[in-house]
Write an enzyme that holds these catalytic residues in place. Structure first.
Site, mmCIF file in Angstrom:
data_model
loop_
_atom_site.group_PDB
_atom_site.id
_atom_site.type_symbol
_atom_site.label_atom_id
_atom_site.label_comp_id
_atom_site.label_asym_id
_atom_site.label_seq_id
_atom_site.Cartn_x
_atom_site.Cartn_y
_atom_site.Cartn_z
ATOM 1 N N ARG A 179 0.820 -1.219 0.000
ATOM 2 C CA ARG A 179 0.000 0.000 0.000
ATOM 3 C C ARG A 179 0.849 1.262 0.000
ATOM 4 O O ARG A 179 0.438 2.294 -0.534
ATOM 5 C CB ARG A 179 -0.918 -0.001 1.223
ATOM 6 C CG ARG A 179 -2.032 -0.999 1.061
ATOM 7 C CD ARG A 179 -2.925 -1.041 2.261
ATOM 8 N NE ARG A 179 -4.093 -1.849 1.983
ATOM 9 C CZ ARG A 179 -4.844 -2.400 2.915
ATOM 10 N NH1 ARG A 179 -4.554 -2.246 4.195
ATOM 11 N NH2 ARG A 179 -5.891 -3.113 2.580
ATOM 12 N N LYS A 187 -20.073 -16.428 -0.742
ATOM 13 C CA LYS A 187 -21.524 -16.290 -0.574
ATOM 14 C C LYS A 187 -22.223 -15.526 -1.685
ATOM 15 O O LYS A 187 -21.715 -14.522 -2.178
ATOM 16 C CB LYS A 187 -21.797 -15.568 0.740
ATOM 17 C CG LYS A 187 -21.416 -16.401 1.941
ATOM 18 C CD LYS A 187 -21.689 -15.641 3.205
ATOM 19 C CE LYS A 187 -21.511 -16.551 4.412
ATOM 20 N NZ LYS A 187 -21.651 -15.803 5.652
HETATM 21 P P1 AMP Z 1 -15.266 -13.914 -0.758
HETATM 22 O O1 AMP Z 1 -14.571 -13.110 0.289
HETATM 23 O O2 AMP Z 1 -16.733 -13.899 -0.675
HETATM 24 O O3 AMP Z 1 -14.735 -13.611 -2.142
HETATM 25 O O4 AMP Z 1 -14.915 -15.442 -0.442
HETATM 26 C C1 AMP Z 1 -13.632 -15.949 -0.501
HETATM 27 C C2 AMP Z 1 -13.547 -17.194 0.309
HETATM 28 O O5 AMP Z 1 -14.441 -18.153 -0.194
HETATM 29 C C3 AMP Z 1 -12.168 -17.830 0.275
HETATM 30 O O6 AMP Z 1 -11.615 -17.780 1.561
HETATM 31 C C4 AMP Z 1 -12.444 -19.244 -0.164
HETATM 32 O O7 AMP Z 1 -11.715 -20.207 0.577
HETATM 33 C C5 AMP Z 1 -13.915 -19.422 0.103
HETATM 34 N N1 AMP Z 1 -14.491 -20.460 -0.760
HETATM 35 C C6 AMP Z 1 -14.385 -20.584 -2.080
HETATM 36 N N2 AMP Z 1 -14.999 -21.695 -2.511
HETATM 37 C C7 AMP Z 1 -15.503 -22.308 -1.424
HETATM 38 C C8 AMP Z 1 -16.221 -23.507 -1.217
HETATM 39 N N3 AMP Z 1 -16.539 -24.294 -2.233
HETATM 40 N N4 AMP Z 1 -16.572 -23.835 0.047
HETATM 41 C C9 AMP Z 1 -16.243 -23.037 1.062
HETATM 42 N N5 AMP Z 1 -15.561 -21.866 0.932
HETATM 43 C C10 AMP Z 1 -15.193 -21.517 -0.295
#
Ligand code: AMP
Length: 405
Positions: free
Chosen positions: A34, A197
């Site tokens: 950063r 999610k």
């Molecule tokens: P986000 O911050 O919403 O982009 O989510 C990222 C996180 O989603 C990462 O830490 C991944 O490990 C998790 N993730 C991705 N695919 C899966 C899955 N199939 N099951 C559980 N967690 C997941």
């Protein structure tokens, strides 16, 4: 006026940066990305004979001074980076800060203490913003990561510089790159949306729906789509309250003629662990007690073809639990296919915390068109929201807080 066209000779320039860097127990910086990101802004001003007053937050101090959140720990490293001494003021406003700012010679740099030692900063307090404004005759905002907050230093302070305010090099770049995908992107335009999610990404998907030709859904959120269509997802991540949302996305994509690509197969595991037993199966036929943690081989090939044929690519969110070696294959393959498409002339923008972490894990950051530095700010921009820090610079009259703020 673009930042590059401005001239800062003999100006005192108050620059909001994002120096919210990780420090270890000895107060040593463990990642200076950063700080490096705003060097072009700082060096432009000092090389033209302006003087720079830097302000930032660091961490989340509760009330007043806390040693571990003091920006004094950054002074020697910043001095090394810009190859000249940096002065430090133990306050961010008040008589001493004003004196030190006034005494700055041409080309000198002053770093103020952590803005969040004052609760007025996050409250967007106008008095605090006015005190900050007394330190300089020009305001530059180069903190994209904080641009979605109407804080005193990111937004309210701009009200005191109606004619003398600008984005810095980094923030301007972020906006230009985001605008490239949001307004008149070259088609085919593919948005790759992954991560944990549906609920975290739904607003982004909705805002992109009438701009893209293709949407790829991967990661934890895909199992909600599969369950919504009647598939068996075992113990995979699911948001039951988003089932209707997923169906609505499928319906809307059909209506608008957007190609929605959902995984066909998946890597499954019998526990959420790198050492779990694993197998591959149809994503709609996951056995009880097993969970999907990555996209499968057929899906990788399918997604790669879509990416390869895209002229514009936006990637937010990993395809699986890429932090574990056993489940990183999908994310890694997509990362490499984005790189390949970029080498063949496509424009690619990667943004949002975990996809950036993934692209950095494979050291591919230099091989895509742009990697955004702002997690929450980038998501809100992609959702079509107006960021207060951006509005405050763009509008002559600055940014007005609404009633509840
Ligand atoms: P986000 O911050 O919403 O982009 O989510 C990222 C996180 O989603 C990462 O830490 C991944 O490990 C998790 N993730 C991705 N695919 C899966 C899955 N199939 N099951 C559980 N967690 C997941």
């Amino acid at each position: 006026m673009p930042f590059s066209d401005l001239n800062f000779a003999n100006k005192k320039v108050l620059v909001r940066v994002d120096f919210n860097v990780p420090l270890n127990a000895d107060f040593k910086i463990t990642d200076d990305t950063r700080m490096k990101a705003v060097l072009p802004t700082i060096t432009k001003i000092i090389s033209e004979g302006g003087s720079v007053i830097l302000m930032s937050h660091l961490g989340r101090p509760k009330l007043g001074f806390e040693e571990r959140f003091s920006l004094k720990h950054l002074v020697s490293h910043l001095s090394q980076l810009i190859q000249q001494d940096v002065k430090f003021c133990e306050d961010s406003i008040g008589e001493k800060a004003q004196r030190m700012a006034a005494e700055l010679a041409t080309g000198e740099v002053l770093l103020l203490e952590n803005l969040r030692f004052y609760k007025h900063e996050t409250a967007g307090n106008l008095y605090f913003a006015e005190e900050l404004s007394k330190l300089a005759d020009f305001y530059v905002n180069d903190a994209f990561g904080s641009a979605h907050r109407a804080h005193a230093s990111t937004t309210m302070v701009a009200n005191f510089f109606p004619e003398n305010k600008s984005f810095g090099n980094l923030l301007e770049n972020e906006i230009n790159n985001l605008e490239k995908v949001l307004t008149a992107p070259k088609k085919p335009f593919t948005a790759i949306i992954g991560g944990a999610k549906v609920s975290g990404k739904i607003n982004v998907i909705e805002n992109l729906m009438d701009k893209v030709t293709d949407i790829i859904i991967g990661g934890g959120m895909s199992y909600t789509f599969i369950k919504a269509q009647g598939g068996n997802i075992g113990s995979s991540l699911v948001e039951d309250n988003q089932i209707d949302t997923a169906l609505e996305i499928i319906r809307k994509a059909k209506k608008l003629g957007v190609n929605l690509h959902i995984p066909d197969d998946t890597v499954i595991a019998d526990s959420f662990s790198n050492d779990a037993n694993q197998a591959e199966c149809d994503i709609a036929e996951i056995p009880e007690g097993w969970m999907g943690l990555d996209i499968g081989t057929r899906t990788i090939e399918k997604f790669k073809t879509v990416v390869k044929n895209s002229a514009t690519i936006l990637w937010n969110g990993p395809m699986g639990v890429f932090e574990m070696e056993s489940f990183e294959k999908g994310t890694k393959a997509i990362a490499y296919s984005v790189v390949e498409a970029t080498a063949n002339g496509s424009y690619s923008l990667i943004g949002g915390g975990d996809s950036v972490a993934a692209i950095n894990k494979y050291e591919l950051g230099e091989k895509v068109s742009y990697v955004s530095t702002g997690g929450g700010a980038m998501l809100e921009y992609l959702e079509g929201q107006k960021l207060p820090g951006v509005v405050a610079i763009q509008q002559k009259e600055g940014f007005k807080l609404n009633e509840e703020q």
